[in-house]
Write an enzyme that holds these catalytic residues in place. Structure first.
Site, PDB file in Angstrom:
ATOM      1  CG  HIS A 183      -2.260   0.636   0.992  1.00 53.82           C
ATOM      2  ND1 HIS A 183      -3.381   0.189   0.339  1.00 53.82           N
ATOM      3  CD2 HIS A 183      -2.598   2.078   1.231  1.00 53.82           C
ATOM      4  CE1 HIS A 183      -4.113   1.074   0.174  1.00 53.82           C
ATOM      5  NE2 HIS A 183      -3.958   2.082   0.728  1.00 53.82           N
ATOM      6  CD  GLU A 220     -11.482  -4.961  -2.349  1.00 55.44           C
ATOM      7  OE1 GLU A 220     -10.291  -4.631  -2.104  1.00 55.44           O
ATOM      8  OE2 GLU A 220     -12.448  -4.887  -1.567  1.00 55.44           O
ATOM      9  CG  ASP A 227      -6.733  -6.870  -1.853  1.00 56.57           C
ATOM     10  OD1 ASP A 227      -5.637  -7.228  -1.735  1.00 56.57           O
ATOM     11  OD2 ASP A 227      -7.154  -6.220  -1.152  1.00 56.57           O
ATOM     12  CB  CYS A 286     -10.817   1.754  -7.918  1.00 54.74           C
ATOM     13  SG  CYS A 286     -11.080   0.325  -6.720  1.00 54.74           S
TER      14      CYS A 286
END
Length: 550
Positions: free
Chosen positions: A188, A429, A453, A500
């Protein structure tokens, strides 16, 4: 000249001085002094400097993140003026005839232990604050800068690693790039670097020594390397490449104001991903049509205690108002996996990526979830806000969410609180969500595919493990087929589907996504204009023929 190879997180070239960031490097020694009153004066002067720093931080935070989030710096100022704290420091100096550093460190430790032992949650949280103010005074006493890139000169940060919460707080005006020894290109923190459009490297075998601190460095994000103390030829060559890069960016600026419409008339929603309200300037600067992913968890990661409803409301309202009617999709709390908050007091897990995270925390700790939902519904009265729920795997989860949402609506109505009616969607996801997408589409207003993910779970590869980077393939046919299935099931139900995750900015796949029928692409602000260029140059009908998607 030394050259160190790493893995590129974000392209581009940065040239500037290197600042080595080391954690926990303030070693305090006990030194006997002769003049205790002079040492007390030295402490008081350091305290005054620390107070001025905190006031400056408060004013800066007030402009960037609002009054509620700036309040922490006011609290730190009050704690630094506390009589008990100051009397303890000065008493230790006088009675033990020791240096101010030792007295401050001892007082900080003693007060932190005292706070952490209290029953009241609020008072326990002050333990971290008293450590923070003590570290600040110690930095002033030692003549050290506080925080990352605290100098006035923009620098290249070199560190062992940076947590997501550290990265999101970087002052972009003072950071040219960052280079870390550890980390993964799929972490992240890496995603945040791309959001901030900062050239960055991870997994770089660079020594964190004073020898390189302050030297000129060049980060080549394209080739994944950093030059330390470059020779004249290298410096000249990289300066020329940087100039060419800037010219390309300026050409892309001519695309501002253009609609995202393909040659054959298909309109695409092109939105930006952000981590906090400080990223709004980049969103507007790059002409995004809206915000496709507001990572609300960073409101939590930047703090030592749970943000209140009012604090969250003010942040969401600011974002909605700033975007002036453009869509703002806010993802509910996605804590877990690589994003940890100590004050959540979650039990350690052997496999946190598959553990208690995101919606699973919200459904098992509804008091946290309700606070955020109340803030989101209230803020939706001030702009075009949509709510997006992460890590959904079943229709049953959605129905539980709808029950909680109904309770929130009733509470707000009974209390006479103004609120809007935000659209509600989910992130796709997991393979489970893909396989259930036909049923899930009937329950929501939109889908947003989180390809980071989805790739991890589809390929059974931990995206945080740098040893598996060679096996991690986001272009894997299985991933692309899943995206296609989700889009088809969304359209069958009359809702839109977007991406996204990081693939949204992958220009090698943009045309393929358009051919699949993807309605929305959301990405780091700096990727908006390059993707827009491809959209404007694409004939979707021909792409479908080329990809056998007719």
């Amino acid at each position: 000249m030394e050259v160190y190879q790493g893995k590129s997180v974000f392209g581009g070239i940065a040239i500037g001085r290197i600042s080595v960031h080391k954690k926990d490097e303030q070693q305090v020694k006990r030194v006997r002094i002769e003049d205790s009153e002079q040492e007390i004066l030295r402490y008081r002067q350091a305290k005054q400097t620390a107070m001025e720093q905190l006031q400056g931080l408060y004013q800066k935070a007030l402009k960037e993140v609002g009054e509620a989030n700036a309040a922490i710096f006011e609290i730190h100022q009050m704690m630094l003026e506390d009589d008990d704290y100051n009397e303890s420091v000065e008493n230790i100096i006088r009675m033990q005839q020791v240096n101010a550093e030792y007295a401050v460190a001892s007082t900080g430790d003693n007060f932190a232990q005292m706070f952490s032992a209290m029953d009241d949650d609020y008072m326990r949280a002050r333990s971290a604050d008293v450590k923070d103010i003590s570290e600040r005074v110690l930095s002033v006493l030692g003549g050290r800068a506080t925080g990352i890139a605290a100098s006035g000169e923009p620098v290249i940060i070199v560190a062992d690693d940076l947590a997501p919460s550290e990265t999101v707080q970087l002052n972009k005006d003072l950071v040219l790039s960052f280079v870390t020894v550890h980390g993964s290109v799929n972490s992240h923190t890496a995603i945040l670097a791309r959001t901030m459009s900062i050239p960055a490297l991870i997994g770089t075998a660079i020594p964190l020594t004073d020898d390189i601190d302050g030297k000129v460095g060049i980060v080549d994000g394209k080739n994944g390397c950093i030059y330390v103390d470059p020779d004249e030829d290298t410096l000249g060559r990289m300066q020329q490449l940087k100039l060419e890069e800037q010219e390309k960016k300026e050409l892309l600026q001519t695309l501002k104001g253009r609609e995202n419409i393909t040659i054959d008339g298909k309109k695409i929603m092109l939105y930006a991903n952000i981590g906090n309200s400080k990223d709004l300037a980049a969103v507007l600067q790059n002409d995004a049509g809206g915000i496709g992913l507001f990572r609300s968890e960073f409101i939590y990661l930047e703090r030592d205690t749970f943000p209140t409803e009012e604090e969250q409301f003010q942040i969401y309202r600011t974002v909605a108002e700033t975007m002036a009617g453009k869509p703002v999709i806010i993802r509910t709390l996605d804590i877990g996996a690589d994003k940890k908050c100590d004050y959540f007091e979650m039990e350690p897990e052997e496999n946190p990526a598959m553990g208690c995270r995101a919606i699973r925390i919200c459904l098992t700790r509804p008091e946290i979830f309700k606070t955020q939902l109340r803030a989101l519904f209230r803020a939706s009265a001030f702009g075009n806000i949509s709510i997006m729920y992460p890590m959904i795997i079943s229709v049953d989860e959605l129905r539980k969410i709808k029950t909680i949402v109904a309770e929130i609506r009733q509470e707000l109505t009974e209390q006479g609180v103004t609120f809007g009616e935000p659209k509600q969607g989910i992130m796709i996801e997991t393979p489970a969500a893909v396989m259930m997408s036909e049923e899930l589409a009937k329950e929501v207003d939109f889908f947003s595919i989180g390809t980071n993910d989805l790739t991890q779970y589809t390929l059974a590869i931990d995206r945080q493990n740098p040893k598996l980077d060679a096996f991690y393939d986001p272009h894997h046919p299985a991933v692309l087929r899943m995206i296609q299935m989700v889009v088809e099931n969304a359209h069958k139900a009359g809702i839109w589907a977007g991406i996204c995750g990081e693939l949204g900015a992958d220009t090698t796949l943009t045309r393929r996504f358009l051919a699949m029928g993807v309605d929305e692409l959301s990405m780091s602000p700096g990727s908006i204009l390059p993707v827009r260029k491809i959209i404007l140059e694409t004939d979707v009908t021909k792409e479908r023929e080329n990809n056998n998607l007719c």
